[in-house]
Structure formats: C-alpha cells, structure tokens
Design a protein around this motif. Structure first.
Motif, PDB file in Angstrom:
ATOM      1  N   SER A 233       0.821  -1.213   0.000  1.00  0.00           N
ATOM      2  CA  SER A 233       0.000   0.000   0.000  1.00  0.00           C
ATOM      3  C   SER A 233       0.855   1.262   0.000  1.00  0.00           C
ATOM      4  O   SER A 233       0.315   2.377   0.008  1.00  0.00           O
ATOM      5  N   LEU A 234       2.189   1.139  -0.026  1.00  0.00           N
ATOM      6  CA  LEU A 234       3.058   2.310  -0.066  1.00  0.00           C
ATOM      7  C   LEU A 234       3.067   2.975  -1.437  1.00  0.00           C
ATOM      8  O   LEU A 234       3.468   4.131  -1.563  1.00  0.00           O
ATOM      9  N   LEU A 235       2.633   2.247  -2.447  1.00  0.00           N
ATOM     10  CA  LEU A 235       2.746   2.711  -3.822  1.00  0.00           C
ATOM     11  C   LEU A 235       1.378   2.715  -4.482  1.00  0.00           C
ATOM     12  O   LEU A 235       0.626   1.746  -4.364  1.00  0.00           O
ATOM     13  N   GLY A 236       1.042   3.812  -5.157  1.00  0.00           N
ATOM     14  CA  GLY A 236      -0.231   3.882  -5.855  1.00  0.00           C
ATOM     15  C   GLY A 236      -0.610   5.321  -6.150  1.00  0.00           C
ATOM     16  O   GLY A 236       0.129   6.259  -5.851  1.00  0.00           O
ATOM     17  N   PRO A 237      -1.775   5.532  -6.737  1.00  0.00           N
ATOM     18  CA  PRO A 237      -2.213   6.896  -7.071  1.00  0.00           C
ATOM     19  C   PRO A 237      -2.308   7.770  -5.823  1.00  0.00           C
ATOM     20  O   PRO A 237      -2.611   7.287  -4.728  1.00  0.00           O
ATOM     21  N   ILE A 238      -2.030   9.067  -5.995  1.00  0.00           N
ATOM     22  CA  ILE A 238      -2.110  10.013  -4.890  1.00  0.00           C
ATOM     23  C   ILE A 238      -3.050  11.148  -5.256  1.00  0.00           C
ATOM     24  O   ILE A 238      -3.286  11.424  -6.430  1.00  0.00           O
ATOM     25  N   GLY A 239      -3.600  11.798  -4.223  1.00  0.00           N
ATOM     26  CA  GLY A 239      -4.489  12.933  -4.436  1.00  0.00           C
ATOM     27  C   GLY A 239      -3.758  14.247  -4.256  1.00  0.00           C
ATOM     28  O   GLY A 239      -2.527  14.295  -4.183  1.00  0.00           O
ATOM     29  N   LYS A 240      -4.521  15.342  -4.119  1.00  0.00           N
ATOM     30  CA  LYS A 240      -3.917  16.669  -3.993  1.00  0.00           C
ATOM     31  C   LYS A 240      -3.542  17.016  -2.562  1.00  0.00           C
ATOM     32  O   LYS A 240      -2.631  17.811  -2.342  1.00  0.00           O
ATOM     33  N   HIS A 379       6.456   0.930 -10.731  1.00  0.00           N
ATOM     34  CA  HIS A 379       6.260  -0.053  -9.660  1.00  0.00           C
ATOM     35  C   HIS A 379       7.586  -0.480  -9.036  1.00  0.00           C
ATOM     36  O   HIS A 379       7.638  -1.485  -8.330  1.00  0.00           O
ATOM     37  N   GLY A 380       8.652   0.301  -9.288  1.00  0.00           N
ATOM     38  CA  GLY A 380       9.961  -0.113  -8.802  1.00  0.00           C
ATOM     39  C   GLY A 380      10.470   0.648  -7.597  1.00  0.00           C
ATOM     40  O   GLY A 380      11.387   0.175  -6.916  1.00  0.00           O
ATOM     41  N   VAL A 381       9.905   1.831  -7.306  1.00  0.00           N
ATOM     42  CA  VAL A 381      10.366   2.658  -6.177  1.00  0.00           C
ATOM     43  C   VAL A 381       9.166   2.950  -5.294  1.00  0.00           C
ATOM     44  O   VAL A 381       8.110   3.363  -5.775  1.00  0.00           O
ATOM     45  N   ASP A 382       9.319   2.756  -3.964  1.00  0.00           N
ATOM     46  CA  ASP A 382       8.180   2.825  -3.050  1.00  0.00           C
ATOM     47  C   ASP A 382       8.151   4.077  -2.181  1.00  0.00           C
ATOM     48  O   ASP A 382       7.076   4.571  -1.845  1.00  0.00           O
ATOM     49  N   ILE A 383       9.301   4.567  -1.742  1.00  0.00           N
ATOM     50  CA  ILE A 383       9.345   5.794  -0.946  1.00  0.00           C
ATOM     51  C   ILE A 383      10.611   6.570  -1.311  1.00  0.00           C
ATOM     52  O   ILE A 383      11.509   6.044  -1.974  1.00  0.00           O
ATOM     53  N   VAL A 384      10.666   7.827  -0.876  1.00  0.00           N
ATOM     54  CA  VAL A 384      11.884   8.626  -0.995  1.00  0.00           C
ATOM     55  C   VAL A 384      12.350   8.961   0.413  1.00  0.00           C
ATOM     56  O   VAL A 384      11.538   9.277   1.290  1.00  0.00           O
ATOM     57  N   ALA A 385      13.646   8.849   0.640  1.00  0.00           N
ATOM     58  CA  ALA A 385      14.231   9.194   1.938  1.00  0.00           C
ATOM     59  C   ALA A 385      15.498   9.988   1.680  1.00  0.00           C
ATOM     60  O   ALA A 385      16.480   9.458   1.150  1.00  0.00           O
ATOM     61  N   THR A 386      15.487  11.263   2.021  1.00  0.00           N
ATOM     62  CA  THR A 386      16.619  12.143   1.737  1.00  0.00           C
ATOM     63  C   THR A 386      17.183  12.722   3.023  1.00  0.00           C
ATOM     64  O   THR A 386      16.435  13.188   3.880  1.00  0.00           O
ATOM     65  N   ASN A 387      18.490  12.657   3.166  1.00  0.00           N
ATOM     66  CA  ASN A 387      19.178  13.101   4.379  1.00  0.00           C
ATOM     67  C   ASN A 387      19.990  14.355   4.054  1.00  0.00           C
ATOM     68  O   ASN A 387      20.874  14.321   3.190  1.00  0.00           O
ATOM     69  N   VAL A 388      19.684  15.462   4.734  1.00  0.00           N
ATOM     70  CA  VAL A 388      20.318  16.750   4.441  1.00  0.00           C
ATOM     71  C   VAL A 388      21.008  17.274   5.697  1.00  0.00           C
ATOM     72  O   VAL A 388      20.365  17.404   6.739  1.00  0.00           O
ATOM     73  N   PRO A 389      22.300  17.579   5.626  1.00  0.00           N
ATOM     74  CA  PRO A 389      22.964  18.197   6.781  1.00  0.00           C
ATOM     75  C   PRO A 389      22.570  19.660   6.911  1.00  0.00           C
ATOM     76  O   PRO A 389      22.684  20.440   5.963  1.00  0.00           O
ATOM     77  N   GLY A 390      22.089  20.038   8.082  1.00  0.00           N
ATOM     78  CA  GLY A 390      21.714  21.424   8.331  1.00  0.00           C
ATOM     79  C   GLY A 390      22.799  22.161   9.090  1.00  0.00           C
ATOM     80  O   GLY A 390      23.921  21.665   9.246  1.00  0.00           O
ATOM     81  N   ALA A 412       5.564  12.387  -5.336  1.00  0.00           N
ATOM     82  CA  ALA A 412       5.076  12.363  -6.717  1.00  0.00           C
ATOM     83  C   ALA A 412       5.298  10.958  -7.268  1.00  0.00           C
ATOM     84  O   ALA A 412       5.871  10.090  -6.603  1.00  0.00           O
ATOM     85  N   TRP A 413       4.844  10.761  -8.495  1.00  0.00           N
ATOM     86  CA  TRP A 413       5.121   9.532  -9.249  1.00  0.00           C
ATOM     87  C   TRP A 413       4.678   8.290  -8.480  1.00  0.00           C
ATOM     88  O   TRP A 413       5.372   7.308  -8.422  1.00  0.00           O
ATOM     89  N   SER A 438      -4.333   8.006   1.258  1.00  0.00           N
ATOM     90  CA  SER A 438      -3.747   6.664   1.248  1.00  0.00           C
ATOM     91  C   SER A 438      -2.673   6.459   2.311  1.00  0.00           C
ATOM     92  O   SER A 438      -2.196   5.337   2.489  1.00  0.00           O
ATOM     93  N   ALA A 439      -2.282   7.521   3.025  1.00  0.00           N
ATOM     94  CA  ALA A 439      -1.292   7.382   4.097  1.00  0.00           C
ATOM     95  C   ALA A 439      -1.783   8.099   5.349  1.00  0.00           C
ATOM     96  O   ALA A 439      -1.135   9.033   5.837  1.00  0.00           O
TER      97      ALA A 439
END
Length: 464
Positions: A233-240, A379-390, A412-413, A438-439
């Motif tokens: 359920s992590l992947l699928g259409p999203i709303g606004k 259908h190949g990528v499920d989430i994005v996780a980005t690490n930024v040094p502040g 997105a996507w 959906s989340a």
C-alpha cells in the motif's frame, strides 16, 4: 548570457506538469523563541536579504517547442507582499496543529507567473514560540542548497564568513567576473577536471574502468526503476491533499550507534525507517518481504567549488530496505551492507554523468522523455528518503533563537510517503510527508521511527 535552468532543475517542472495532484516544493520550517516580529519588521528583514538570494525576483519563462531549457527572467511586477504570508495556529498551538498547517500550505502549488517561493510567519505555537516556513520550488534548489537558502534568511553570524549564494551564470560586476574566471581557471574544479583528463590520457585502463563503473551504475538504476517490488500500500495513485508529521532523534545518540556498530549516520536513520516501515506494513495487514520497499535515496554531487550555487546537484541510489528482518541490529547491518554495495556499484556516478551529459544534449528530447516516463505508472520505487545536513551551529532570525528546523520533501510519481531527514546542531528531525487519503497513519510511522531509534541506541549503549 541567458540563465537557463539545468535539465535536472527543469525536470522538476516537467514532473509537476505531468500530474495535477503534485506540488513539487520543498520547505524548511524553523521553530523560534518568541515573541514573533511585527509584520513590518519581518518584511524589512526579508527585503534586506533578497539581494543575497538568486532568482528571488525572477520567474521562469519557457521556450516554444522546448527549443531550449526554461530561462530565469526578471519579474518586472515583483511585489514582496505576494510572497510573505502570516497566519496563526488555534490554541494550544501544538505539533499536531502545526503539522496540519504545513500539510495544507505545501499541498498548494506555487504561482509560476511569479518567483516561485513563499515565506510564512506562523504565530501561536505553544510555549510562546513562533515559526517561519520557507517554501521554494524544487526547480530552484535541492536539499543542500535549500538549507543554505534558509541560512541566508538567518541573522549574520559574526564568527562565520558570509558566503553569497550565486546563480549558475552570476558573474557580478566586470571585475568580480574576471576574478572569478581567473580563479576557476587556476584552482578548484577546473584543475580537478584537467588532472582527471590527463590521468585518463595517461592511463586508458583507468578510463575504461571508470566507464565500466558508470555503465554498471546505469544498469543498477535502470534495474531498480524497472524491476517491480512486491505490491504494498506504499505505492499507488495520490491525491492533492497532504499530511505531514515529524519524528525526532538526538545526533549524539545516532553517533553512539555509529561508533558501536561501525556504520554511517545515513545507515542509522535508514535502519530506523526500515524498522518503522516494517511495523507499519504489519499493522496494515501486509507481509514485509525482502523485496517490498525500494527507496530512492538522493545523493549530493555538489563539489566545494559550487557549494554556494543555488540549483539541484544530486544523483541517486535505489537500495531495497530489509523490512523482512525483525531484529533492529540485523536490520542495521543489512542496511549498511546494501548501502555500501550501492555506493561501490557506481549509481551515484552514473546519475551525475547522466546529468552532465544532459547539459550538452538538446533540451527537447530530455523534456519529452520526462513527460513520457511520467505518464506510465512505476512499480519499482516505493518511498523517498533524503538526508540533508543542516547548520551545525545555533542560528537566529531577527535576534530570536532557532530551536529546531523541520524539513519537508514533496511526493510524486505514485510515491505515497516521503521522508526528509535534517540535522540541526545536536538534533535530527524526520519530516514525513504522506498522501492524505492513502497514508493516514504517518503519525504512527513517526512514533515507530523514534521507537526503533531508541532500540538501536539501547543496543549501542549495552555494548559500550
């Protein structure tokens, strides 16, 4: 000289255009000690700092038939009042109220007929605090330069050298332009490129190995995108609409885990996310399989010579998180091993090479390719996780101390969840974005990230 967007910068505009439900803006939300500034005080402060921020008074202009990349042009009708907003939270002004507001603000697209940024003053936080939400379109900045952009809004630090952010084609006045071109000709990235070129001529074998390494990386990225993961359920259409929430951790605790298990900070935060996603899937009645969650992990390729350029300079890796493993220490070991394999596999280098190649390729085919790819469900990528040094040192805005900084990453996507990790002094914040429908359980995910981080810290302390 026209200031064109890079293909990567323009790609974020193309991706947003492909889905009316997507708003591709990033943000930093700073929580500050009170009292909040008056409207005129804050307006004057921002006006003073605009001269240090590229594109703050410019909008994007596209070209007919995509004959060239979009161009930054001056906004002749620029009005600061269009970009500064002010609101207040209802009592008691807690984290939940702030999160709801962030979700609503970030779900709205920025106006492309004007410079693509907004700055919100948010009053009424509990304990007499207030907040600043700095929102900017992803075509202007990546996470690293976005953090620098936020720092430009902070008070000058008397103990630091003030560095001015620059445009991609900003040469200032004639003398400064000549000085910069001479410096670039003699030092920094130019010398690095020249040395690499000479070494390549002198060592065909090394050059061939580098090409093969990049080719291996391209294969890894393509395989990751094109190979479907196990359906979840992590992947699928999203709303606004968007949800937003925050998890928190101590950088000192994370470094204790790094020392105890000989891993990196990014390994630790990804392991905590892995454990939390496993628990979320189980709670949703889904089986966490070893191929359930592939994660898009942006990798900065920003060199020292372009540290102060405001644009996107990222590549990516696509590790599969070991959600099938239940033990947190084993999860951490698996994450570390997989990240090491992806780093050695040339994915980051391949992405950087592709971006550099696109700079010299006609823009139209690049734009058409992005539009075409965005039309097909992936259908190949499920989430994005980005690490930024502040910022590593405490900052202030108009003399008020910044208590913490919370990051926001768009989705997105078909990605229904995105997680941005930002460090500030000795604190680490996980800003979690979710599709509203959906989340609905991202607050549970945040608590689980904190719980799994605590499990890792306890394991580290028990071994010391």
């Amino acid at each position: 000289m026209p200031d064109h967007l890079s293909p990567l910068d323009a790609g974020f505009l193309e991706l947003e255009d492909s889905d009316p439900n997507v708003s591709l803006a990033i943000a930093a939300i700073a929580i500050l000690e009170g009292p909040p500034p008056s409207e005129s005080e804050f307006l004057d402060s921002v006006a003073d700092r605009l001269t240090t921020i590229p594109h703050a008074r410019q909008r994007v202009q596209t070209t007919a038939l995509d004959l060239s990349a979009p161009v930054w042009i001056d906004d002749d009708s620029f009005d600061l009042d269009h970009h500064l907003r002010r609101t207040a939270l209802p009592a008691p002004g807690d984290d939940e109220s702030l999160s709801h507001l962030v979700g609503r603000v970030m779900a709205q697209r920025l106006d492309r007929s004007r410079p693509m940024w907004e700055c919100w003053v948010i009053e009424g936080l509990e304990h007499g605090r207030w907040a600043v939400l700095a929102k900017v379109h992803h075509c202007m900045a990546d996470g690293i330069s976005g953090a620098r952009l936020f720092e430009a809004l902070c008070d000058p630090d008397p103990h630091r050298t003030v560095v001015r952010l620059v445009n991609r084609t900003d040469f200032g006045d004639e003398q400064l332009g000549i000085a910069r071109r001479v410096r670039n000709a003699l030092t920094g990235e130019s010398v690095t490129q020249l040395r690499s070129f000479v070494r390549g001529l002198l060592s065909p074998l090394r050059l061939a190995r580098g090409t093969l390494h990049a080719a291996k990386g391209f294969a890894g990225i393509a395989g990751g995108v094109l190979t479907p993961t196990a359906p979840t359920s992590l992947l699928g259409p999203i709303g606004k609409q968007r949800r937003y929430t925050v998890a928190r951790a101590s950088m000192l605790d994370i470094r204790d885990v790094c020392g105890a298990f000989d891993v990196k900070v990014n390994d630790v935060v990804l392991a905590a996310i892995t454990g939390a996603l496993r628990t979320m899937l189980l709670r949703r009645g889904e089986e966490p399989r070893d191929d359930s969650v592939r994660t898009l992990v942006p990798v900065s390729v920003r060199s020292a010579s372009n540290a102060d350029v405001l644009d996107n300079r990222v590549s990516l890796m696509l590790p599969v998180l070991p959600v099938a493993i239940a033990d947190p220490v084993e999860q951490l070991a698996a994450v570390h091993g997989r990240m090491a394999a992806h780093k050695s596999g040339g994915e980051a280098e391949a992405g950087q090479l592709a971006t550099a190649f696109a700079e010299h390729w006609p823009f139209a085919p690049t734009a058409w390719a992005v539009r075409l790819a965005s039309k097909f469900p992936q259908h190949g990528v499920d989430i994005v996780a980005t690490n930024v040094p502040g910022p590593k040192q405490s900052r202030t805005v108009l003399g008020r101390r910044v208590i913490e900084i919370l990051p926001y990453v768009p989705i997105a996507w078909q990605l229904r969840i995105g997680i941005a990790i930002l460090s500030y002094v000795d604190r680490v914040s996980f800003g979690i974005t979710g599709d509203f429908d959906s989340a609905p359980d991202i607050a549970f995910l945040a608590r689980e990230i904190e719980r799994h981080m605590e499990l890792l810290v306890n394991e580290a302390h028990s071994r010391s």
